[in-house]
Design an enzyme around this catalytic site. Structure first.
Site, PDB file in Angstrom:
ATOM      1  N   LYS A  51       0.852  -1.185   0.000  1.00 29.25           N
ATOM      2  CA  LYS A  51       0.000   0.000   0.000  1.00 29.25           C
ATOM      3  C   LYS A  51       0.883   1.228   0.000  1.00 29.25           C
ATOM      4  O   LYS A  51       1.504   1.573   0.997  1.00 29.25           O
ATOM      5  CB  LYS A  51      -0.918   0.050   1.230  1.00 29.25           C
ATOM      6  CG  LYS A  51      -2.038   1.069   1.015  1.00 29.25           C
ATOM      7  CD  LYS A  51      -2.540   1.720   2.275  1.00 29.25           C
ATOM      8  CE  LYS A  51      -1.650   2.786   2.833  1.00 29.25           C
ATOM      9  NZ  LYS A  51      -1.455   3.973   1.974  1.00 29.25           N
ATOM     10  N   GLU A  59      10.274  16.400  15.199  1.00 29.42           N
ATOM     11  CA  GLU A  59      10.716  16.209  13.809  1.00 29.42           C
ATOM     12  C   GLU A  59      10.167  17.345  12.943  1.00 29.42           C
ATOM     13  O   GLU A  59       8.982  17.663  13.000  1.00 29.42           O
ATOM     14  CB  GLU A  59      10.192  14.854  13.292  1.00 29.42           C
ATOM     15  CG  GLU A  59      10.774  14.475  11.946  1.00 29.42           C
ATOM     16  CD  GLU A  59      10.243  13.129  11.414  1.00 29.42           C
ATOM     17  OE1 GLU A  59       9.086  12.789  11.674  1.00 29.42           O
ATOM     18  OE2 GLU A  59      11.015  12.431  10.724  1.00 29.42           O
ATOM     19  N   GLU A  76      10.832   1.504   9.723  1.00 26.72           N
ATOM     20  CA  GLU A  76      11.743   2.624   9.435  1.00 26.72           C
ATOM     21  C   GLU A  76      10.943   3.879   9.737  1.00 26.72           C
ATOM     22  O   GLU A  76      10.064   4.265   8.956  1.00 26.72           O
ATOM     23  CB  GLU A  76      12.166   2.595   7.959  1.00 26.72           C
ATOM     24  CG  GLU A  76      13.020   1.402   7.568  1.00 26.72           C
ATOM     25  CD  GLU A  76      14.455   1.496   8.068  1.00 26.72           C
ATOM     26  OE1 GLU A  76      14.854   2.541   8.594  1.00 26.72           O
ATOM     27  OE2 GLU A  76      15.179   0.494   7.936  1.00 26.72           O
ATOM     28  N   CYS A  95      13.726  11.525   6.385  1.00 32.71           N
ATOM     29  CA  CYS A  95      13.853  11.076   7.772  1.00 32.71           C
ATOM     30  C   CYS A  95      15.283  11.263   8.269  1.00 32.71           C
ATOM     31  O   CYS A  95      15.511  11.283   9.470  1.00 32.71           O
ATOM     32  CB  CYS A  95      13.439   9.620   7.863  1.00 32.71           C
ATOM     33  SG  CYS A  95      14.267   8.626   6.630  1.00 32.71           S
TER      34      CYS A  95
HETATM   35  P1  NAD Z   1       2.733   8.291   7.790  1.00 36.22           P
HETATM   36  O1  NAD Z   1       3.110   7.431   8.942  1.00 36.22           O
HETATM   37  O2  NAD Z   1       1.644   9.269   7.982  1.00 36.22           O
HETATM   38  O3  NAD Z   1       2.305   7.400   6.549  1.00 36.22           O
HETATM   39  C1  NAD Z   1       3.116   6.370   6.061  1.00 36.22           C
HETATM   40  C2  NAD Z   1       2.234   5.308   5.444  1.00 36.22           C
HETATM   41  O4  NAD Z   1       1.406   4.770   6.472  1.00 36.22           O
HETATM   42  C3  NAD Z   1       1.295   5.829   4.357  1.00 36.22           C
HETATM   43  O5  NAD Z   1       1.173   4.867   3.352  1.00 36.22           O
HETATM   44  C4  NAD Z   1      -0.018   5.989   5.105  1.00 36.22           C
HETATM   45  O6  NAD Z   1      -1.144   5.880   4.273  1.00 36.22           O
HETATM   46  C5  NAD Z   1       0.052   4.815   6.071  1.00 36.22           C
HETATM   47  N1  NAD Z   1      -0.796   4.946   7.253  1.00 36.22           N
HETATM   48  C6  NAD Z   1      -1.305   6.070   7.815  1.00 36.22           C
HETATM   49  N2  NAD Z   1      -2.082   5.741   8.876  1.00 36.22           N
HETATM   50  C7  NAD Z   1      -2.040   4.399   8.987  1.00 36.22           C
HETATM   51  C8  NAD Z   1      -2.637   3.464   9.879  1.00 36.22           C
HETATM   52  N3  NAD Z   1      -3.409   3.852  10.888  1.00 36.22           N
HETATM   53  N4  NAD Z   1      -2.373   2.157   9.702  1.00 36.22           N
HETATM   54  C9  NAD Z   1      -1.588   1.740   8.692  1.00 36.22           C
HETATM   55  N5  NAD Z   1      -1.002   2.570   7.805  1.00 36.22           N
HETATM   56  C10 NAD Z   1      -1.225   3.881   7.961  1.00 36.22           C
HETATM   57  O7  NAD Z   1       4.083   8.975   7.307  1.00 36.22           O
HETATM   58  P2  NAD Z   1       4.286   9.968   6.086  1.00 36.22           P
HETATM   59  O8  NAD Z   1       3.756  11.294   6.493  1.00 36.22           O
HETATM   60  O9  NAD Z   1       3.795   9.366   4.818  1.00 36.22           O
HETATM   61  O10 NAD Z   1       5.881  10.006   5.981  1.00 36.22           O
HETATM   62  C11 NAD Z   1       6.652  10.812   6.776  1.00 36.22           C
HETATM   63  C12 NAD Z   1       7.241  10.047   7.941  1.00 36.22           C
HETATM   64  O11 NAD Z   1       7.959   8.926   7.445  1.00 36.22           O
HETATM   65  C13 NAD Z   1       8.245  10.854   8.731  1.00 36.22           C
HETATM   66  O12 NAD Z   1       8.062  10.658  10.103  1.00 36.22           O
HETATM   67  C14 NAD Z   1       9.592  10.275   8.279  1.00 36.22           C
HETATM   68  O13 NAD Z   1      10.630  10.461   9.183  1.00 36.22           O
HETATM   69  C15 NAD Z   1       9.251   8.855   8.050  1.00 36.22           C
HETATM   70  N6  NAD Z   1      10.213   8.227   7.128  1.00 36.22           N
HETATM   71  C16 NAD Z   1      11.114   7.351   7.633  1.00 36.22           C
HETATM   72  C17 NAD Z   1      12.050   6.755   6.795  1.00 36.22           C
HETATM   73  C18 NAD Z   1      13.064   5.787   7.337  1.00 36.22           C
HETATM   74  O14 NAD Z   1      13.672   5.090   6.527  1.00 36.22           O
HETATM   75  N7  NAD Z   1      13.265   5.690   8.643  1.00 36.22           N
HETATM   76  C19 NAD Z   1      12.067   7.065   5.431  1.00 36.22           C
HETATM   77  C20 NAD Z   1      11.124   7.957   4.940  1.00 36.22           C
HETATM   78  C21 NAD Z   1      10.185   8.522   5.811  1.00 36.22           C
END
Ligand code: NAD
Length: 474
Positions: free
Chosen positions: A171, A378, A246, A280
């Site tokens: 997804k 963050e 991650e 991130c």
């Molecule tokens: P997010 O957690 O809001 O969303 C990530 C994914 O999770 C999306 O596909 C979203 O639709 C899904 N999601 C949202 N709510 C959910 C739920 N209740 N259950 C299951 N899935 C759900 O994050 P974002 O805003 O898309 O991305 C930014 C974040 O990602 C930042 O915190 C960043 O640091 C982190 N990030 C980490 C890495 C890493 O490698 N550590 C890399 C890139 C981004």
């Protein structure tokens, strides 16, 4: 260019309900995707589970060959993929092309690494026994990915999963589904069989709930916020799945008086402003030794002021828009909070509200203090707070004072000082005189609330494998 169907068991499927996708640089709708839910999530697991019976039996070499065909097709379509990415995510075309190349490096790395999934033989305690360990694919993998790297966060999971012999239900983020769908179409064109890669688009929670509760999904791999990571961690306990997370980061960057100042400035700009500050591993807190603070701050601010903000499709753009309005509001709130607590804006500081799009100026703030929001929350935007230190151990303590532990950066030319700082930092990735440490062959992942497990490198395939011990009685 913008595929409006999802892929389940080799079929491109629509749903009655759809979700719109917008371009963050113009706020215009660029297309829509199916709003899939529990039904489609279940169909995807059925397909992946069926496909696993044959995909897992193919040789690693055979799977590697198909992965390399996928690699080839991605390379041939790099410009189109970059344009899709820039249009839905906002980053500059230059960065989007770079991300596609980076994404592809995971595919070529794991196409080879799949051939090196070695087992063990262990000396037995009895002459009538032989002990063996073999590794085999874990099963169906559920992958949930964020919007900030619409391609790389997918291939970093799919490439090792497929190389290991697993099948996948994915997804992608609802903000950036088109890059994911095009990648899946290219996988199909490459000859990766139906059901091996399934992409379900729609609202996250109902899809993810099905995957959390289905015992056939043996591994959940997630990149995104720490908040959602915690939800998934508890959800995965229901069927005791293997879990890779991650999550967020809040990277410190430490510059001592022994740093090569030109390099520190150049790498700090790169590490802070890549993807508009929306990574991130972006530098979020800059700690500079007092005696060189003025020199660093002046040179750094001058470079930041030169960065060109605009639509990523314009080749001269360095920094595109943020992903949406709430991202802009979050950075604005951090800037206002910092100013109110004594921070001084040296450049930037404003959202560009007289035009369409979610733009905010690259901003440098000096006199940052640890009680400011931007120093402990963050940021995910182009804001660089600078603070000073006189004692390096104090800087290390402040750098470690975070629930996150993903990336940290250190600039010093003194080897003893470098070793001292690097060993004391509680972070999974350290850029030592390097603002861009990510690489397919290196382990990526964090300490503390930044996650569990590592992606990339020879370690990145292990989480997609089960270890089986065989005791043979003669
Ligand atoms: P997010 O957690 O809001 O969303 C990530 C994914 O999770 C999306 O596909 C979203 O639709 C899904 N999601 C949202 N709510 C959910 C739920 N209740 N259950 C299951 N899935 C759900 O994050 P974002 O805003 O898309 O991305 C930014 C974040 O990602 C930042 O915190 C960043 O640091 C982190 N990030 C980490 C890495 C890493 O490698 N550590 C890399 C890139 C981004």
């Amino acid at each position: 260019m913008f595929l409006n169907k999802m892929l389940i068991n080799g079929e491109w499927i629509s749903t009655e309900k759809t979700m719109d996708v917008t371009n963050p640089a113009t706020e215009e709708k660029i297309g829509s995707i199916p709003n899939g839910g529990a039904k489609e999530a279940q169909m995807a697991v059925d397909a992946a589970s069926e496909a696993f019976t044959t995909w897992s039996k193919r040789t690693a070499e055979d799977r590697g060959r198909l992965l390399m065909k996928w690699f080839q097709l991605i390379e041939e379509n790099i410009d189109e993929l970059a344009e899709i990415m820039t249009t839905e995510q906002g980053k500059s075309l230059k960065e989007a092309r770079g991300e596609i190349a980076y994404s592809n490096s995971f595919i070529s790395w794991f196409a080879e690494e799949g051939k090196r999934i070695y087992g063990e033989t262990i000396p037995a305690s009895s002459p009538n026994k032989r002990l063996f360990v073999q590794k085999q694919p874990i099963g169906v993998v559920a992958a949930i990915t964020p919007w900030n790297f619409p391609a790389a966060m997918i291939t970093r999971k799919l490439a090792p999963a497929l190389a290991a012999g697993c099948t996948v239900v994915l997804k992608p983020s609802e903000e950036t589904p088109f890059t994911a769908l095009r990648l899946a179409q290219l996988a199909e064109e490459a000859g990766i069989p139906k059901g091996v890669v399934n992409v379900v688009t729609g609202e996250a929670a109902p899809i993810s709930e099905v995957w959390q509760n289905d015992g056939r999904v043996r591994k959940l791999t997630f990149t995104g916020s720490t908040r959602v990571g915690k939800i998934l961690m508890s959800g995965a306990s229901e069927t005791v799945k293997k879990l890779s997370l991650e999550l967020g980061g809040h990277a410190p960057l430490i510059i001592t008086k022994r740093a090569d100042m030109e390099k520190a400035v150049e790498q700090a700009v790169a590490s802070k402003f890549r993807n508009g500050g929306q990574t991130c591993v972006c530098t979020n807190r800059i700690f500079v030794e007092e005696s060189v603070a003025e020199e660093f701050t002046t040179k750094f601010t001058a470079k930041v002021a030169e960065l060109r903000v605009g639509n990523g499709l314009d080749e001269s753009t360095d920094i595109g828009p943020l992903i949406n309005k709430s991202a802009v509001d979050k950075v604005k709130a951090q800037i206002e909070d910092a100013v109110q607590k004594g921070g001084e804006i040296l450049t930037g500081g404003h959202a560009l509200t007289d035009q369409k799009g979610f733009f905010i100026e690259p901003t440098v703030i000096k006199n940052a203090t640890d009680d400011m929001l931007c120093m402990y929350e963050e940021t995910f935007g182009p804001l660089a707070p600078i603070t000073t230190f006189t004692d390096v151990d104090d800087a290390i303590r402040r750098a470690n004072n975070s629930p996150y532990g993903l990336a940290a950066y250190v600039f010093t030319e003194d080897i003893k000082e470098a070793i001292h700082i690097v060993e004391a930092l509680e972070y999974g990735i350290i850029g030592l005189n390097d603002g861009g440490p990510s690489a397919a062959q290196a382990p990526f992942g964090g300490f503390k609330e930044s996650g569990l497990g590592r992606e990339g490198s020879r370690h990145g395939i292990e989480d997609f494998l089960e270890m089986k011990y065989i005791s043979l009685g003669l």
